[in-house]
Design a protein around this motif. Sequence first.
Motif, short mmCIF file in Angstrom:
data_model
loop_
_atom_site.label_atom_id
_atom_site.label_comp_id
_atom_site.label_asym_id
_atom_site.label_seq_id
_atom_site.Cartn_x
_atom_site.Cartn_y
_atom_site.Cartn_z
N MET A 19 0.84 -1.21 0.00
CA MET A 19 0.00 0.00 0.00
C MET A 19 0.87 1.26 0.00
O MET A 19 0.60 2.22 -0.71
N LEU A 20 1.91 1.23 0.84
CA LEU A 20 2.78 2.41 0.95
C LEU A 20 3.57 2.66 -0.34
O LEU A 20 3.75 3.81 -0.74
N THR A 21 4.06 1.60 -0.94
CA THR A 21 4.82 1.79 -2.18
C THR A 21 3.91 2.10 -3.36
O THR A 21 4.34 2.74 -4.31
N GLU A 23 1.25 4.00 -3.12
CA GLU A 23 0.82 5.39 -2.93
C GLU A 23 1.98 6.17 -2.29
O GLU A 23 2.05 6.33 -1.07
N LEU A 25 2.58 9.26 -2.05
CA LEU A 25 2.15 10.42 -1.26
C LEU A 25 1.74 10.00 0.15
O LEU A 25 1.97 10.73 1.12
N LEU A 26 1.13 8.83 0.28
CA LEU A 26 0.76 8.31 1.60
C LEU A 26 2.01 8.06 2.43
O LEU A 26 2.08 8.44 3.60
N LEU A 27 3.02 7.44 1.81
CA LEU A 27 4.28 7.18 2.50
C LEU A 27 4.94 8.48 2.93
O LEU A 27 5.36 8.63 4.08
N GLY A 29 3.48 11.35 3.40
CA GLY A 29 2.63 11.95 4.43
C GLY A 29 2.88 11.34 5.80
O GLY A 29 2.99 12.05 6.80
N ILE A 30 2.97 10.02 5.84
CA ILE A 30 3.23 9.33 7.12
C ILE A 30 4.60 9.72 7.66
O ILE A 30 4.75 10.00 8.86
#
Length: 176
Positions: A19-21, A23, A25-27, A29-30
């Motif tokens: 999921m992180l790779t 997205e 932007l999610l990575l 952001g976290i």
Amino acid sequence: MEFDFFNGFKMGLEILWSMLTAEPLLLIGIIVIIGGFLIAALIVNIIREQRLKKSGILEVDNMSGRKFEEYLQALLKAKGYKAQLTPTTGDYGADLILSTNSKKIIVQAKRYKKNVGIKAVQEIASAKSHYKADECWVITNSFFTEQARKLANSNQVKLIDRKQLMNWMLQENKGA
């Protein structure tokens, strides 16, 4: 059972990683959020350390009991009280006698490494009549146990803990 747990844990990590790779932007952001929390925690810690140093409480922590009483005498005089030390022995539970135009206050001073218990509250509360005092306080460079707070509340004993003492010290340092 262990095998199922570890397989489930491994599968969960693989799903999270995918999921992180997937997205970026999610990575990002976290990472930014976690970094922000770490920086904020660091700043709060630095401010707390500077406040401790500026207040002078670290020096108080290393004083003898009598030196602490003398320090409180000077601090309370600076706050506008007439402050008198009692003798080191035979003081009936009071270390300082404070007076203003309208009232007399007796103080038990406790420079402790641990929390102050009910004994200090009992001593100052029983000394109130002997000194014909209007108020009685216990001042410490530490904190108070829950039992001490309850007993103080039921006996109208004012408790001044490390936080309040530091505030007084910082106020005096600003005025100096």
